[in-house]
Motif scaffolding. Sequence first.
Motif, PDB file in Angstrom:
ATOM      1  N   HIS A  62       0.894  -1.173   0.000  1.00 39.63           N
ATOM      2  CA  HIS A  62       0.000   0.000   0.000  1.00 39.63           C
ATOM      3  C   HIS A  62       0.926   1.214   0.000  1.00 39.63           C
ATOM      4  O   HIS A  62       1.722   1.410   0.920  1.00 39.63           O
ATOM      5  CB  HIS A  62      -0.892  -0.036   1.238  1.00 39.63           C
ATOM      6  N   GLU A 119       2.632   2.907   8.268  1.00 35.69           N
ATOM      7  CA  GLU A 119       1.504   3.832   8.106  1.00 35.69           C
ATOM      8  C   GLU A 119       0.582   3.759   9.322  1.00 35.69           C
ATOM      9  O   GLU A 119       0.033   4.766   9.761  1.00 35.69           O
ATOM     10  CB  GLU A 119       0.713   3.504   6.835  1.00 35.69           C
ATOM     11  N   SER A 174      -2.402   4.849  -2.923  1.00 38.20           N
ATOM     12  CA  SER A 174      -3.405   5.516  -2.083  1.00 38.20           C
ATOM     13  C   SER A 174      -4.110   6.600  -2.885  1.00 38.20           C
ATOM     14  O   SER A 174      -3.464   7.417  -3.547  1.00 38.20           O
ATOM     15  CB  SER A 174      -2.720   6.163  -0.887  1.00 38.20           C
ATOM     16  N   HIS A 188       1.992   5.258  -0.359  1.00 36.23           N
ATOM     17  CA  HIS A 188       1.920   6.719  -0.348  1.00 36.23           C
ATOM     18  C   HIS A 188       3.302   7.202  -0.744  1.00 36.23           C
ATOM     19  O   HIS A 188       4.293   6.503  -0.513  1.00 36.23           O
ATOM     20  CB  HIS A 188       1.643   7.254   1.052  1.00 36.23           C
TER      21      HIS A 188
HETATM   22 ZN    ZN Z   1      -2.996   4.877   3.230  1.00 33.13          ZN
END
Ligand code: ZN
Length: 271
Positions: free
Chosen positions: A46, A227, A82, A48
Motif C-alpha cells: 500500500h 503507516e 493511495s 503513499h
Molecule cells: Zn494509506
Amino acid sequence: MNPLMITCAITGAETTKAKQPALPITPQEQAQAAADAVKAGASIIHLHVRDEDGNPSQSVDRFRESIQAIKKRVPDVMIQISTGGAVGESIENRMKPLSLKPEMASLNLGTMNFGDDVFYNHPKDIVSLAEKMQQLGIVPELEIYEAGMLESALRLQKQGILKEPMNFQFVLGVPGGMSGDLRNLMHLVSLLPNPDAHWGVAGVGRFQLPLAVHALTMGGHVRVGFEDNVFYSKGVLAQSNAQLVERVARIAREMGREVATPKKSREILGI
Ligand code: ZN
Ligand code: KMH
C-alpha cells in the motif's frame, strides 16, 4: 482456508521520521522496504509517496518513480496506490495517480474525524474515484473505518458502481472511527454480504497485532506497516516494516495458514 494476503503499508501520509527513524521516504528507500517486506511475506504494498522534503504528496511523477524503483527490486509485487493521500489533500490530486494504472488503489468510503483533523470523502468524489478505477481496470480496496462506511459500499454495489467480488480493508483504531476492539471486527465481518467478499484488517497502533492474529484465524487478511503502527511492542520501535510482516507471517505459518505469494494474491483477487 484461503492463503493469507499480507499487505504492507510502508510509509503512509501521517507518520514522520521523527516518530519512526526507519520510515522509508525516498523511492530508493521505499524500494528497499518493499523488497524486504516481500521477502518477509508481503504480497501487496500500500503506497503513499513523499516530496523532496518528506511531506506527503500525490505527485504523479513521484508515484511513477517509486513504483518503478519498487518494481525493479520486486517485479512481482502488487502495488496498491493511495487515493486517500494526506488529510486535506484535494480530490483532484488524490485522483491523478490513477493515470499510472496500478493494479490496485484504495477507495475511502466516507467522511470522518481523523484524529484532530477531518478526512473528507464527499459521496460524489467516492463515485468518481470508483468509476475511474473501473474504467482503468484498477481493483479498488475499500477502506472501511466504521460500520456506516461498509453499508455505503454495499449501497454502491447495489447501484452497480462497485462490482463483486468486493475487497474490504477494515482500518480500526483511528480516533474518529471504530476502535480496534475485537467486537468491532466481529460486527463488520457479520455485515459482509456473501462469502465471496475478501476482507482484511489494518489495526492502528497497539491494535495492530491482536487484530492481525484474530483476522488470520478467521480467514481474513492482514495489513501491517509504519503507516498504521511504528512499534514492535509497547514502547519499542519496530526496526523495519519487514519485521512487522515477518511476525504475522510466522504466526500464520505456526497456525497452519499458508502465506500468499503475489501470484496467489492475484488469483484470490481475480486479477
Ligand atoms: Zn494509506
Ligand atoms: N492518510 C489518511 C488520511 C488511503 O490510503 O486511502 C488516509 C489514508 C487512506 O491513508
